[in-house]
Enzyme design. Sequence first.
Site, mmCIF file in Angstrom:
data_model
loop_
_atom_site.group_PDB
_atom_site.id
_atom_site.type_symbol
_atom_site.label_atom_id
_atom_site.label_comp_id
_atom_site.label_asym_id
_atom_site.label_seq_id
_atom_site.Cartn_x
_atom_site.Cartn_y
_atom_site.Cartn_z
ATOM 1 N N THR A 1 -1.235 4.906 -6.011
ATOM 2 C CA THR A 1 -1.607 3.400 -6.550
ATOM 3 C C THR A 1 -1.765 2.599 -5.358
ATOM 4 O O THR A 1 -1.228 2.443 -4.280
ATOM 5 C CB THR A 1 -0.616 2.637 -7.215
ATOM 6 O OG1 THR A 1 -0.269 3.702 -8.436
ATOM 7 C CG2 THR A 1 -0.962 1.450 -7.820
ATOM 8 N N GLU A 2 -3.203 1.888 -5.429
ATOM 9 C CA GLU A 2 -3.524 0.941 -4.129
ATOM 10 C C GLU A 2 -3.501 1.598 -2.963
ATOM 11 O O GLU A 2 -3.411 0.674 -1.905
ATOM 12 C CB GLU A 2 -2.431 -0.307 -4.468
ATOM 13 C CG GLU A 2 -2.139 -0.771 -5.650
ATOM 14 C CD GLU A 2 -3.526 -1.562 -6.298
ATOM 15 O OE1 GLU A 2 -4.522 -1.214 -5.899
ATOM 16 O OE2 GLU A 2 -3.487 -1.883 -7.295
ATOM 17 N N LEU A 3 -3.604 2.895 -2.878
ATOM 18 C CA LEU A 3 -3.510 3.657 -1.412
ATOM 19 C C LEU A 3 -2.324 3.508 -0.667
ATOM 20 O O LEU A 3 -2.347 3.530 0.486
ATOM 21 C CB LEU A 3 -4.983 3.123 -0.504
ATOM 22 C CG LEU A 3 -6.198 3.608 -0.947
ATOM 23 C CD1 LEU A 3 -7.073 3.138 0.096
ATOM 24 C CD2 LEU A 3 -6.478 5.340 -1.207
#
Length: 404
Positions: A146-148
Amino acid sequence: MRTICFYFQVHQPFRIKPYRFFDIGEDHYYWDDYSNRSIIRKVAQKCYLPMNELLLELIRRYNGKFKVTFSISGVCLDQFELYAPDVLESFQRLVATGHVELLSETDAHALCSLANKEEFVRMVESHKEKIKRLFNGYEPKVFRNTELIYSDKIGAMVAEMGFEAMLTEGAKHILGWKSPNFVYQNSVDPNLRILLKNFQLSDDIAFRFSNKTWSDYPLTTEKFVNWINAIPQEQEVLNLFMDYETFGEHQWAETGIFEFMRSLPEAVFRYTNFSFSTTTEAARNAKPIAKIQVPTPISWADEERDLTAWLGNDLQNEAFTKLYELEAQVQKIDDPDIIRDWKYLQTSDHFYYMCTKFFSDGAVHSYFSHYDTPYDAFINYMNVLSDFILRVKNKLKALEAVDK
């Protein structure tokens, strides 16, 4: 041969409806079905359907030499099944070509990798099962958190789950003088390969494409190819990572974004020595040059590339802490509505809406939020969470009574 790796994030959260203090204990359904359906259908018409058709056209035109990678969040897949089966079918057609890769991620696009390893593993397994069910047995080999969000510790957990590679941001404060255009290794488990986003060239497409005040406006394929050719020859992998909604939603069709993508592969094939690869191909075919040290989590967001977009103030941290305090209790409950709400309440967007950053990053945060202020987002979420806590407690009391 050098290669370009296009990766697109496809995600829409289940948005929470307006939920008042007086609804606590009275109303146990939290989701804004009208908004969620309306937004999915709007984005489907502007982005998902036309862009999927364009990518299918390009894959066929170049006999599979043009390739892309997607990470589709589980909560987005749930909404496709509910509101946009035509979109789901169009993604299924793309994957069936054999030239489109799907990544694994957390099912609810959650921040659980920062809170609880067991919940993180459950979320990843849930997403893998959903991908397998919807895409004819497909099994992802590469992970996108998630979100890198990435750190040495998170990478080690991902390696333990059997993934070959993981994506993250090519953050300046991590790389220093090094380039994101190589394959790296996790510092704890070198078997996990790390692909880093080239945020400069990615953001030229994702954020600056239609910005008329940008010194390089307008962005043409010729100009972009010249920038690609300026990359030193020894740098093997150019990772262009961006939200899929870039095409048609964030950058409207009128900006020429679809025409840019339609002509880009031809320009790359004709004027550069780059090919196109999926993330698995890029990770396997390029030799890692070094371990990357990331002791503190990084992400794609804002100038800092840290976690402050989601966990940077007291509001966010209070909501995050209270939510994950429930993990052990929720796992004792076998109730589909409780499990669904537990999952959807973890989606990172709810915390992003509470961000109180201003100045250079404030406009980006307000663009993605449907709340008037971060404080409204916090109050609405905490009202819902208060009701959810009551439901969990009541379920546990009922289970205890049955046991007696």
